[in-house]
Design a protein around this motif. Structure first.
Motif, short mmCIF file in Angstrom:
data_model
loop_
_atom_site.label_atom_id
_atom_site.label_comp_id
_atom_site.label_asym_id
_atom_site.label_seq_id
_atom_site.Cartn_x
_atom_site.Cartn_y
_atom_site.Cartn_z
N ILE A 175 12.83 5.36 -25.65
CA ILE A 175 11.63 4.76 -25.05
C ILE A 175 10.80 5.83 -24.38
N LEU A 176 11.48 6.73 -23.69
CA LEU A 176 10.78 7.82 -23.00
C LEU A 176 10.01 8.69 -23.99
N LEU A 177 10.68 9.03 -25.09
CA LEU A 177 10.03 9.87 -26.10
C LEU A 177 8.84 9.15 -26.71
N ALA A 178 9.03 7.86 -27.02
CA ALA A 178 7.93 7.08 -27.59
C ALA A 178 6.75 7.05 -26.62
N ALA A 179 7.07 6.88 -25.34
CA ALA A 179 6.01 6.81 -24.33
C ALA A 179 5.25 8.12 -24.24
N MET A 180 5.98 9.23 -24.33
CA MET A 180 5.32 10.53 -24.25
C MET A 180 4.39 10.76 -25.42
N LEU A 181 4.75 10.18 -26.56
CA LEU A 181 3.89 10.34 -27.73
C LEU A 181 2.74 9.35 -27.73
N GLY A 182 2.73 8.46 -26.76
CA GLY A 182 1.63 7.50 -26.68
C GLY A 182 1.95 6.16 -27.31
N GLY A 183 3.22 5.91 -27.59
CA GLY A 183 3.59 4.65 -28.21
C GLY A 183 3.31 3.44 -27.34
N PHE A 184 3.17 3.66 -26.04
CA PHE A 184 2.83 2.55 -25.15
C PHE A 184 1.46 2.77 -24.55
N GLY A 185 0.64 3.50 -25.25
CA GLY A 185 -0.70 3.80 -24.74
C GLY A 185 -0.74 5.20 -24.15
N ASP A 186 -1.96 5.74 -24.10
CA ASP A 186 -2.15 7.01 -23.41
C ASP A 186 -1.41 8.18 -24.07
N LEU A 205 -3.61 1.50 -28.66
CA LEU A 205 -2.60 0.89 -27.80
C LEU A 205 -3.04 1.13 -26.37
N ALA A 206 -3.10 0.05 -25.60
CA ALA A 206 -3.55 0.20 -24.22
C ALA A 206 -2.66 -0.67 -23.33
#
Lengths: 178, 149
Positions: free
Chosen positions: A42-53, A75-76
């Motif tokens: 999840i952390l990696l996905a988030a860093m790549l912008g998978g949850f926005g930004d 994705l926002a």
């Protein structure tokens, strides 16, 4: 270690009466480790912008005639600031003004905070809000700073109105995380 | 309605996250753990309160949280299995002066942690004076001295 079991899981271990359960403990440990792995993903996905930004979330769209270029976030997140970057080619300029429209539906899902440069006028017309901007010869870049108001999918259409009455349009959609 | 859903989602999320990270996270009250707790509480509060600072919203959030808590304790009361899943079980980590290494590794505790708890709680000086050391569900280590009956 001598063990005997009472009800409610309390066992006798040597001199201690305790709710120890080694089988459960081991299984739990496995589940926890799987959980840590998922957390890292999840952390990696988030860093790549998978949850926005991030790079996965950013996208650019261009209208077929190349008049409108939109940079936006696919994705926002709900209640988070967001920005649309709209670039209009100089061919859409008439009498030192350009007019662009943003579909009314989009306004149901967002709160617009600022539009830079400030429009000369904002008028509702046929399912959209039309903004008139002062323009010179160069391509016009408009930043729309907004905030998403509610999770889920949202979509908007941007229209640039040509001097000869035609218009170009781009339709974009965003997914807003809660 | 969205406010209530947020509280429920947050409650379940926190429960899941704390169970998955294990009881040693926030189990001991070092300065760093307190800081972590503060950060988590601030983040949670901001997400739940949002822009609505009305008293009604505050009352609803609190009532929802407490109701969920009561619901959980009723569920735990009814099912031993649910109680284990929600709350964990205690684990003996030192027995008659002997540290149980495999278990300690699994819960990420070393002998120094046990000795510190022993000193703090019972004034015990050495491992061989410990009859049992138990890692409780809360993440704290409780120590029973050798002369205890």
């Amino acid at each position: 270690m001598a063990q005997s079991q009472h009800s409610s899981g309390i066992r006798r271990v040597g001199d201690l009466e305790i709710e120890q359960d080694l089988v459960f403990e081991r299984r739990q440990n496995v589940v926890q480790r799987v959980g840590w792995g998922i957390g890292v993903l999840i952390l990696l996905a988030a860093m790549l912008g998978g949850f926005g930004d991030g790079p996965l979330a950013s996208a650019t769209l261009r209208s077929p005639d190349g008049l409108i270029t939109l940079r936006y976030q696919r994705l926002a997140r709900d209640r988070a600031p967001d920005r649309l970057r709209i670039e209009i080619a100089s061919a859409a300029i008439r009498d030192t003004e350009i007019t662009i429209g943003l579909s009314q539906d989009y306004f149901e899902d967002v709160r617009i905070h600022t539009i830079t440069p400030a429009p000369l006028a904002a008028e509702p017309a046929s399912g959209e809000i039309r903004y008139r901007f002062a323009a010179s010869d160069a391509p016009v870049v408009i930043h729309v700073d907004l905030e998403h108001d509610g999770p889920g999918s949202t979509a908007g259409t941007i229209r640039a109105h040509h001097p000869d009455g035609r218009h170009s349009s781009i339709t974009f959609s965003q997914f807003v995380f809660p | 309605m969205e406010a209530i859903l947020r509280v429920v989602a947050m409650y379940l999320f926190l429960l899941l996250v704390f169970r998955v990270t294990g009881r040693r996270t926030l189990g001991e009250s070092t300065t760093y753990d307190l800081l972590l707790l503060l950060v988590i509480s601030e983040t949670t509060q901001q997400a739940m309160v949002g822009q609505d600072h009305s008293m009604t919203h505050a009352f609803l959030l609190i009532i929802t949280f407490l109701t969920l808590d009561v619901l959980m304790s009723v569920l735990k009361q009814h099912s031993h299995r649910v109680e284990r899943i929600l709350e964990d079980v205690p684990l003996i980590i030192v027995e008659h002066g002997r540290p149980l290494k495999e278990r300690m590794d699994r819960v990420r505790i070393d002998e120094a942690d046990v000795l510190e708890a022993a000193r703090r709680l019972q004034g015990i000086q050495r491992l061989d004076q410990i009859k049992y050391a138990v890692l409780e569900r809360s993440g704290t280590i409780f120590v029973i001295a050798n002369d205890a009956r």
